[in-house]
Design a protein around this motif. Structure first.
Motif, PDB file in Angstrom:
ATOM      1  N   TYR A  86       7.077   8.553  -0.872  1.00  0.00           N
ATOM      2  CA  TYR A  86       5.908   7.636  -0.336  1.00  0.00           C
ATOM      3  C   TYR A  86       6.110   6.934   0.905  1.00  0.00           C
ATOM      4  CZ  TYR A  86       5.349   8.135  -5.453  1.00  0.00           C
ATOM      5  OH  TYR A  86       5.149   8.781  -6.636  1.00  0.00           O
TER       6      TYR A  86
ATOM      7  N   ASN B 182      -6.856   1.539  -6.490  1.00  0.00           N
ATOM      8  CA  ASN B 182      -6.494   2.578  -5.865  1.00  0.00           C
ATOM      9  C   ASN B 182      -7.697   3.303  -5.154  1.00  0.00           C
ATOM     10  OD1 ASN B 182      -7.631   3.389  -8.526  1.00  0.00           O
ATOM     11  ND2 ASN B 182      -6.693   5.441  -7.970  1.00  0.00           N
TER      12      ASN B 182
ATOM     13  N   SER C  74      -4.521   6.191  -1.256  1.00  0.00           N
ATOM     14  CA  SER C  74      -3.491   5.411  -1.344  1.00  0.00           C
ATOM     15  C   SER C  74      -3.532   4.287  -2.523  1.00  0.00           C
ATOM     16  CB  SER C  74      -3.136   4.368  -0.161  1.00  0.00           C
ATOM     17  OG  SER C  74      -4.345   3.542   0.104  1.00  0.00           O
TER      18      SER C  74
ATOM     19  N   ARG D 198       1.348   5.347  -0.206  1.00  0.00           N
ATOM     20  CA  ARG D 198       0.595   6.721  -0.170  1.00  0.00           C
ATOM     21  C   ARG D 198       1.617   7.695  -0.203  1.00  0.00           C
ATOM     22  NH1 ARG D 198      -2.463   8.073   5.207  1.00  0.00           N
ATOM     23  NH2 ARG D 198      -4.234   6.573   4.328  1.00  0.00           N
TER      24      ARG D 198
ATOM     25  N   SER E 119       0.881  -1.282   0.105  1.00  0.00           N
ATOM     26  CA  SER E 119      -0.229   0.069   0.154  1.00  0.00           C
ATOM     27  C   SER E 119       0.939   1.079   0.048  1.00  0.00           C
ATOM     28  CB  SER E 119      -0.879   0.054   1.297  1.00  0.00           C
ATOM     29  OG  SER E 119      -1.829  -1.168   1.005  1.00  0.00           O
TER      30      SER E 119
END
Ligand code: ASP
Ligand code: MG
Length: 421
Positions: free
Chosen positions: A376, A349, A353, A318, A316
């Motif tokens: 990220y 998506n 995230s 972000r 994941s």
């Protein structure tokens, strides 16, 4: 004219080669191109030989060559009583050249070296099969696929020059067919315009069979395997598998895209373009019907298919500045990952995230973090499995999700993909 393909398992020892001969005797008089792979796991051994030379490890290099040599000479010893047969000299020469290669400097381009050496598995195997067929009285000839299959210079993953290949195959093979019925050749290999050997990617022999069939407008292609045909699931993971009698090209492409490993993914398209049916049959039970892959889609949704990928890791991602995951960050993530040759099995998506699933073996979390860099924040969850069901219903979903936690799920009309812990 038809094309047969025999993979490594169908020529893994002397009795298997005899079995190939017995199958071909059923087609006496038919014009056939027989594409063969390297015997058993020879390709893996040849890869180790390349590695050993790269590492300048003479002991290992020698040991691996010796093993490969004994393996092939054992098979030849069982197949050919006449020790003066030219197959012995030819094979001996190939091994001698390989042995001498150690003292040449290792080329800068690893993939180039890989192809020059790893292609030998198919060369040796096809020579042995051709010699055996002649020995048992089948009208046959050995033909060199390197003179026929033209690729670019992308070693280890040669891209086909279809026009040139078609021209070569169409001009060179018909004259041989005037004299012989069965032409034995190599899968997996090709050649650059400069005359260097290339390979078409691991497990590429199926693709070779399709190339020959396409170029000669074959009536059909048969891939002879150690399974009864294309099954709706891997027997390693499911008890009651069902053979698919007939599916469409489109369905076969879908199944191999999601990871079904029965045929090489590149195989279908050329056959589809010319409407050449592809049969998958058992070399153990050649009378059984097997699977046929062809144009009609009428049978595609009769039986649900299951494809399992184990050892998955879900990342994941972000952006640290809390910007929404939008086009710019996505394109940045993709370009960084594609430079790392990452293969993404599934992605999704949300507002903040982006999640992507990869094979753990090819995606080391530390590496991925390094590649994507400081902009990220990345979490990951490993030890997951990805199950894809084609033509699903509630019952098939229950079958795979019982006692497991669903981490993520994606559905289209025909396909559901579930990530499970
Ligand atoms: N011998 C090659 C491999 O093992 C090609 C093939 O078997 O299709 O990858
Ligand atoms: Mg194989």
């Amino acid at each position: 004219m038809e094309v047969f393909k025999f993979g490594g398992a169908s020529v893994k020892d002397a009795s298997s080669v005899r079995n190939v001969g017995a199958i071909l005797k059923r087609f006496l008089g038919d014009k056939l191109i027989v594409v063969v792979s390297a015997m058993a796991k020879s390709t893996n051994k040849l890869e180790e030989i390349v590695e050993a030379r790269k590492n300048q490890d003479f002991t290992l290099y020698n040991q691996f060559i010796k093993e490969l040599y004994s393996f092939h000479f054992q098979i030849m010893g069982e197949l050919f009583q006449n020790k003066d047969s030219s197959i012995y000299v030819e094979t001996e020469t190939i091994f001698k050249d390989l042995q001498d290669r150690f003292y040449q400097p290792f080329p800068e381009n690893y993939s180039f070296e890989y192809d020059q050496v790893v292609s030998l598995g198919e060369v040796i195997s096809s020579k042995i099969v051709a010699a055996y067929l002649t020995e048992i009285g089948i009208s046959s000839a050995w033909v060199d696929a390197r003179q026929l299959v033209r690729t670019d210079n992308q070693f280890q993953e040669g891209n086909l020059d279809w026009e040139k290949t078609e021209e070569l195959i169409q001009s060179k093979l018909p004259p041989v067919f005037l004299k012989k019925d069965v032409l034995v050749t190599q899968g997996f290999v090709g050649q650059t315009p400069e005359g260097f050997t290339t390979t078409l990617g691991r497990e590429g022999s199926d693709y070779s069979a399709a190339i020959f069939a396409y170029c000669l407008n074959a009536k059909k292609v048969t891939i002879w395997k150690d399974v009864p045909g294309m099954l709706n699931a891997d027997p390693k993971y499911f008890e009651d598998t069902i053979k698919l009698d007939q599916i469409s090209y489109k369905e076969a492409i879908e199944l191999s895209y999601y990871g079904a490993s029965v045929i090489h993914p590149k195989t279908i398209k050329p056959l589809q373009n010319k409407g050449i049916p592809l049969f998958i049959k058992s070399f153990i039970q050649p009378d059984e019907q097997g699977t046929v892959i062809q144009e009609s889609t009428v049978n595609d949704n009769l039986i649900p298919s299951f494809i399992v990928k184990k050892d998955q890791v879900l990342f994941s991602i972000r952006p640290v500045d809390f910007s929404f995951i939008a086009e710019e960050s996505l394109s940045d993530i993709f370009s960084k990952l594609s430079r790392y040759h990452a293969k993404i099995n599934l992605m999704q998506n949300s507002a903040l995230s982006f999640s992507l699933l990869m094979d753990r073996k090819k995606a080391d979390p530390l590496q991925i973090k390094k590649i994507l860099g400081d902009s990220y924040k990345i979490w990951y969850n490993d030890d997951l499995e990805l199950v894809t069901i084609r033509h699903y219903d509630q019952q098939t979903i229950d079958l795979v999700t019982t006692d497991k936690t669903i981490i993520l799920e994606q559905k289209t009309r025909q396909t559901i993909r579930i990530v499970l812990k």
